[in-house]
Write a protein that holds these residues in place. Structure first.
Motif, PDB file in Angstrom:
ATOM      1  N   VAL A  51     124.989  81.753 143.175  1.00 23.89           N
ATOM      2  CA  VAL A  51     125.463  80.718 144.106  1.00 23.89           C
ATOM      3  C   VAL A  51     125.754  81.365 145.451  1.00 23.89           C
ATOM      4  O   VAL A  51     126.531  82.329 145.524  1.00 23.89           O
ATOM      5  CB  VAL A  51     126.722  80.018 143.559  1.00 23.89           C
ATOM      6  CG1 VAL A  51     127.258  78.999 144.574  1.00 23.89           C
ATOM      7  CG2 VAL A  51     126.414  79.335 142.234  1.00 23.89           C
ATOM      8  N   PRO A  52     125.147  80.883 146.559  1.00 24.20           N
ATOM      9  CA  PRO A  52     125.455  81.436 147.888  1.00 24.20           C
ATOM     10  C   PRO A  52     126.939  81.269 148.231  1.00 24.20           C
ATOM     11  O   PRO A  52     127.620  80.356 147.712  1.00 24.20           O
ATOM     12  CB  PRO A  52     124.572  80.608 148.828  1.00 24.20           C
ATOM     13  CG  PRO A  52     123.454  80.113 147.959  1.00 24.20           C
ATOM     14  CD  PRO A  52     124.076  79.887 146.619  1.00 24.20           C
ATOM     15  N   GLN A  53     127.451  82.105 149.113  1.00 21.67           N
ATOM     16  CA  GLN A  53     128.873  82.132 149.453  1.00 21.67           C
ATOM     17  C   GLN A  53     129.377  80.776 149.928  1.00 21.67           C
ATOM     18  O   GLN A  53     130.492  80.359 149.569  1.00 21.67           O
ATOM     19  CB  GLN A  53     129.110  83.192 150.555  1.00 21.67           C
ATOM     20  CG  GLN A  53     130.572  83.405 150.907  1.00 21.67           C
ATOM     21  CD  GLN A  53     131.360  84.011 149.750  1.00 21.67           C
ATOM     22  OE1 GLN A  53     130.884  84.925 149.090  1.00 21.67           O
ATOM     23  NE2 GLN A  53     132.547  83.496 149.486  1.00 21.67           N
ATOM     24  N   LYS A  54     128.541  80.054 150.665  1.00 23.16           N
ATOM     25  CA  LYS A  54     129.022  78.799 151.271  1.00 23.16           C
ATOM     26  C   LYS A  54     129.282  77.703 150.243  1.00 23.16           C
ATOM     27  O   LYS A  54     129.948  76.714 150.547  1.00 23.16           O
ATOM     28  CB  LYS A  54     128.026  78.303 152.318  1.00 23.16           C
ATOM     29  CG  LYS A  54     126.628  78.025 151.789  1.00 23.16           C
ATOM     30  CD  LYS A  54     125.700  77.619 152.912  1.00 23.16           C
ATOM     31  CE  LYS A  54     124.280  77.413 152.443  1.00 23.16           C
ATOM     32  NZ  LYS A  54     123.358  77.035 153.542  1.00 23.16           N
ATOM     33  N   TYR A  55     128.768  77.872 149.004  1.00 19.72           N
ATOM     34  CA  TYR A  55     128.994  76.851 147.984  1.00 19.72           C
ATOM     35  C   TYR A  55     130.048  77.248 146.944  1.00 19.72           C
ATOM     36  O   TYR A  55     130.390  76.446 146.086  1.00 19.72           O
ATOM     37  CB  TYR A  55     127.676  76.568 147.227  1.00 19.72           C
ATOM     38  CG  TYR A  55     126.565  75.981 148.072  1.00 19.72           C
ATOM     39  CD1 TYR A  55     126.683  74.717 148.626  1.00 19.72           C
ATOM     40  CD2 TYR A  55     125.408  76.708 148.301  1.00 19.72           C
ATOM     41  CE1 TYR A  55     125.658  74.190 149.399  1.00 19.72           C
ATOM     42  CE2 TYR A  55     124.377  76.192 149.070  1.00 19.72           C
ATOM     43  CZ  TYR A  55     124.507  74.931 149.623  1.00 19.72           C
ATOM     44  OH  TYR A  55     123.488  74.421 150.374  1.00 19.72           O
ATOM     45  N   GLY A 103     119.169  88.816 146.893  1.00 22.12           N
ATOM     46  CA  GLY A 103     120.008  88.273 147.948  1.00 22.12           C
ATOM     47  C   GLY A 103     119.333  87.234 148.814  1.00 22.12           C
ATOM     48  O   GLY A 103     119.935  86.714 149.761  1.00 22.12           O
ATOM     49  N   THR A 104     118.094  86.889 148.484  1.00 16.46           N
ATOM     50  CA  THR A 104     117.357  85.903 149.285  1.00 16.46           C
ATOM     51  C   THR A 104     117.744  84.487 148.854  1.00 16.46           C
ATOM     52  O   THR A 104     117.722  84.168 147.660  1.00 16.46           O
ATOM     53  CB  THR A 104     115.848  86.087 149.089  1.00 16.46           C
ATOM     54  OG1 THR A 104     115.490  87.421 149.404  1.00 16.46           O
ATOM     55  CG2 THR A 104     115.071  85.111 149.966  1.00 16.46           C
ATOM     56  N   PRO A 105     118.124  83.625 149.802  1.00 18.50           N
ATOM     57  CA  PRO A 105     118.414  82.232 149.427  1.00 18.50           C
ATOM     58  C   PRO A 105     117.111  81.481 149.130  1.00 18.50           C
ATOM     59  O   PRO A 105     116.069  81.778 149.703  1.00 18.50           O
ATOM     60  CB  PRO A 105     119.102  81.660 150.664  1.00 18.50           C
ATOM     61  CG  PRO A 105     118.617  82.506 151.795  1.00 18.50           C
ATOM     62  CD  PRO A 105     118.378  83.884 151.234  1.00 18.50           C
ATOM     63  N   VAL A 106     117.181  80.518 148.213  1.00 17.96           N
ATOM     64  CA  VAL A 106     116.005  79.740 147.844  1.00 17.96           C
ATOM     65  C   VAL A 106     116.406  78.268 147.719  1.00 17.96           C
ATOM     66  O   VAL A 106     117.404  77.948 147.068  1.00 17.96           O
ATOM     67  CB  VAL A 106     115.391  80.247 146.513  1.00 17.96           C
ATOM     68  CG1 VAL A 106     116.404  80.261 145.389  1.00 17.96           C
ATOM     69  CG2 VAL A 106     114.180  79.396 146.117  1.00 17.96           C
ATOM     70  N   PRO A 107     115.679  77.344 148.391  1.00 20.05           N
ATOM     71  CA  PRO A 107     116.018  75.915 148.259  1.00 20.05           C
ATOM     72  C   PRO A 107     115.661  75.418 146.863  1.00 20.05           C
ATOM     73  O   PRO A 107     114.583  75.705 146.346  1.00 20.05           O
ATOM     74  CB  PRO A 107     115.157  75.247 149.329  1.00 20.05           C
ATOM     75  CG  PRO A 107     114.019  76.184 149.562  1.00 20.05           C
ATOM     76  CD  PRO A 107     114.547  77.558 149.317  1.00 20.05           C
ATOM     77  N   VAL A 108     116.601  74.688 146.222  1.00 22.19           N
ATOM     78  CA  VAL A 108     116.374  74.210 144.852  1.00 22.19           C
ATOM     79  C   VAL A 108     116.801  72.761 144.735  1.00 22.19           C
ATOM     80  O   VAL A 108     117.601  72.253 145.525  1.00 22.19           O
ATOM     81  CB  VAL A 108     117.152  75.056 143.808  1.00 22.19           C
ATOM     82  CG1 VAL A 108     116.659  76.485 143.796  1.00 22.19           C
ATOM     83  CG2 VAL A 108     118.657  74.991 144.053  1.00 22.19           C
TER      84      VAL A 108
END
Length: 768
Positions: free
Chosen positions: A199-203, A236-241
């Motif tokens: 989960v990215p930090q912002k969520y 560490g790469t974000p991915v749209p899901v």
């Protein structure tokens, strides 16, 4: 389920006071429909066994109810004493005694069961009801459940999407292959780890709050919903899901399961679509998209600016119902037809007029193109319109100039390959319409090739296509047109390839040269007439000479045939009578004698027919004509010919009431007898004889078969007397047929292809 069944059995067997009104048959029906084995014992003997008991333990009902059958035979030896002890108990209350034991089928197979014995009363006497539930099936079911669980895990691993399960402590408890591919973690390094790893930090704060609520209630704002957010890969790469979450409960604990789909490609496509819309909005032409129903889903800004409409006024409406078409039902029809054609997979072009909100008229060159999905299914229609208002004004001026040529009897036309029509008329002047006999409206819906005479149409079409392809051909040609009223006109035409509205076009000038061609034809006719007269007279002399030679030859053959027939018929009559006599007197005869007598009779009949043919051929026959129906003669001949059952005879007539004819009934019948006999002999292993009758200027009768056919090299000889290709016969049948047909003023011909059948064609003058 097993407990439910046992409770039902218990109720039926113990609540007899409540079932007092139940008949014995209904009682047995209830017990027999149970899946558990039920026995009733009284005095140590089985007095009742339900269907399940009979099927489960392998004994017949007669064997089980026999006084000699010991119930303990069904009990495993290790448990018999225990069962006797339990069944011997008689408590005051109707308590049920339970034992887990093994029992033995008749085949020796041992089964593990739950055994229940219930004290009951039967006809005022104490009895015991025994209920046996087979635990073998239950064990199989448990094993099947475990296998299903394993298969479920294997199936989940085959999913392209990630499947992730998390407990209330946010620990990952399920991680399939799709999750490994999406996030980069292997199952052995992620199971038991915190969900926050992906989960990215912002969520993360939002996730923690949601799980606190989920831990208490098993519900949350994301349960049962589909969301779009970002995940975090191992690198560490974000991915749209896209995320869909559901809840389940296991061992008293809530489990959240998410199906996670990588939507990177979709996001890229959405970005491309947005860029495309920006590009479309910037072009000067009208552009739009209609869905499968024909409703507008997109219109570019330029179109809205030109026509002075807002998106709210047109988006979602049927394109042809938009306000810019309200002044013309015909244009609405054209637009709707074009969209429907494109929804069927065809690109359409047309010229239409639209109106701005202020009422200004704009001419549009309108194109509809199918839009396909990845599976080649049409999902919508692309709409494009080019403003051709200025071009139409110039075109109108040009038409005025061209129409001036009509006064000088010069025709002009412009054609193009458009609207699915090759060489469709785009423009014609008044003289063109006058010469063809069509109105301009009719011509504009037709191809210029439609008025070409059929005899030369293929040649003209070929020349047109070659010229449109750029081949250098002579500019002037002469050919025939067919007017609307059927009249034929000769024209001299000069043509050239041009460009019209950005597409290749074919334009041509012409003049009527019909009268010139007629004068030339008269001159040519005078030149050829003398040659034709000489040829016709020469041909008539040759045919007369041939008939004379054939007549002399036939007369000689006929005279010999008559003498020969008379000399044979007398002794043949004596032989026939002798065979008849032998057949009468030899009542007791062997099979061999009987066979030979039959063979002699058959051959005598064949010789007798041959003699009849010879006599008929030797006589000079003049037809005795009478009015008749030709179909009646044919049907009479069919009844007399021995046609095998596997051969089908079909008559196709010109008039349903029959074809009236004036001829000699018996002579024509003989012709059909000969032709039908030959046709039947030519067909092996089944086939068809077809007789067609055509009654027009002459009466034509065709007799066709699907037989072996006639070799090409002998077809000219088959009508000659004494020529035959058969093993039996002397070759007079077809010669007689020709003699009869010609005596009626007709002709007989043959068409045949070896191996494909034969057709005999007879033609008679209408009045003979």
């Amino acid at each position: 389920m097993q407990n439910y069944i046992n409770k039902r059995v218990f109720y039926i067997l113990t609540r007899t006071d409540e079932l007092g009104g139940m008949t014995e048959n209904i009682y047995k029906l209830l017990i027999n429909n149970l899946t558990d084995s039920v026995f009733i014992l009284q005095g140590g003997q089985i007095i009742f066994a339900n269907h399940a008991a009979i099927e489960s333990w392998g004994f017949t009902e007669e064997e089980l109810l026999s006084p000699d059958f010991d119930f303990m035979t069904l009990i495993h030896p290790d448990y018999r004493d225990h069962v006797r002890e339990k069944m011997g108990q008689r408590p005051a209350q109707r308590d049920v005694c339970f034992s887990n034991i093994r029992m033995v089928r008749r085949s020796g197979e041992v089964r593990r069961v739950t055994f229940k014995s219930i004290p009951i009363t039967n006809e005022g006497m104490p009895a015991i009801a025994v209920i046996i539930a087979d635990l073998t099936k239950q064990k199989v079911a448990e094993e099947s459940y475990h296998r299903s669980e394993e298969q479920l895990h294997e199936l989940i691993d085959t999913f392209v999407d990630a499947v992730i399960s998390v407990d209330t402590r946010m620990k990952i408890v399920r991680w399939n292959k799709g999750a490994e591919r999406l996030f980069g973690y292997r199952e052995d390094e992620i199971l038991g780890e915190s969900l926050m790893k992906i989960v990215p930090q912002k969520y993360r704060d939002l996730k923690r709050k949601g799980f606190i609520h989920f831990n208490r209630t098993g519900s949350g704002p994301v349960i049962g919903k589909t969301l779009e957010l970002e995940g975090l890969k191992k690198d560490g790469t974000p991915v749209p899901v896209e995320l869909s979450v559901s809840m389940s409960e296991a061992g008293g604990e809530y489990i959240a399961t998410a199906i996670v789909r990588d939507i990177s490609d979709r996001k890229a496509i959405e970005a491309e679509i947005k860029s495309a819309q920006t590009l479309i909005d910037s072009i000067s032409n009208f552009a739009g998209i209609a869905d499968r129903d024909g409703r507008l889903t997109f219109v570019n800004k330029r179109a809205l600016e030109i026509l002075d409409f807002t998106p709210e006024e047109v988006i979602g409406k049927f394109f042809w119902e938009c306000q810019w078409f309200t002044s013309s039902e015909e244009i609405k029809r054209i637009v709707r037809s074009s969209i429907e054609a494109s929804l069927s997979g065809r690109t359409q072009h047309s010229e239409i007029s639209v109106f701005t909100k202020r009422g200004d008229r704009i001419s549009i060159y309108f194109t509809t193109t199918p839009i396909y999905d990845d599976d080649e299914n049409v999902v919508g229609v692309a709409l494009e319109g080019v403003d051709i208002t200025k071009l139409k004004e110039v075109e109108e001026l040009y038409r005025t100039i061209i129409n001036a040529g009509s006064a000088a009897k010069e025709g002009f036309a412009l054609v193009q390959d458009i609207d699915g029509i090759e060489a469709k008329h785009v423009f014609v002047n008044d003289y063109y319409a006058e010469l063809t006999g069509y109105t301009k409206e009719e011509l504009y819906a037709m191809s210029g090739l439609d008025i070409i005479h059929p005899a030369i149409k293929d040649e003209v079409v070929d020349r047109y296509r070659r010229k449109m392809a750029g081949e250098d051909l002579p500019p002037y040609n002469e050919f025939e047109w067919v007017r609307k009223d059927g009249g034929v006109r000769s024209v001299g035409l000069s043509s050239a390839v041009a460009t019209y509205q950005g597409k290749p076009a074919f334009l041509y000038y012409f003049r009527d040269i019909t009268e010139e061609k007629k004068v030339q034809a008269v001159l040519d006719n005078y030149r050829l007439h003398l040659e034709e007269l000489v040829f016709e007279r020469t041909q008539e002399l040759e045919e007369a000479y041939e008939r004379l030679k054939r007549g002399e030859r036939l007369a000689t053959i006929g005279e010999l045939a008559g003498t020969f027939a008379h000399e044979i018929r007398n002794p043949l009559g004596a032989i026939k009578n002798s065979v008849y006599y032998l057949d009468m007197v030899l009542a007791s005869r062997s099979e061999k004698i009987d066979k030979h007598l039959f063979l002699m009779q058959q051959e005598i009949s064949r010789i007798d027919k041959l003699i009849s043919d010879l006599l008929y051929f030797s006589k000079v026959k003049t037809p005795i004509k009478e009015k008749l129906i030709i179909e009646d003669v044919i049907n009479s001949a069919i009844e007399k010919v021995n046609i095998p059952p596997e051969v089908n005879v079909v008559i196709k007539r010109h008039h349903p009431i029959g074809t009236q004819f004036c001829a000699d009934y018996h002579q024509l019948e003989r012709v059909f007898l000969n032709l039908l006999t030959n046709a039947a002999d030519a067909i092996e292993d089944g086939g068809t004889i077809e007789i067609r009758i055509r009654d027009e200027e002459e009466v034509a009768i065709m007799v066709s078969d699907t037989g072996c056919g006639i070799k090409k090299e002998v077809q000219d000889k088959i009508f000659e007397p004494l020529y035959t290709t058969k093993v039996h016969g002397v070759g007079l049948g077809l010669s007689i047929c020709r003699q009869i047909v010609e005596a009626h003023g007709g002709k007989i011909e043959v068409e045949s292809c070896e191996g494909a059948g034969t057709t005999f064609i007879m033609r008679f003058p209408r009045v003979i």
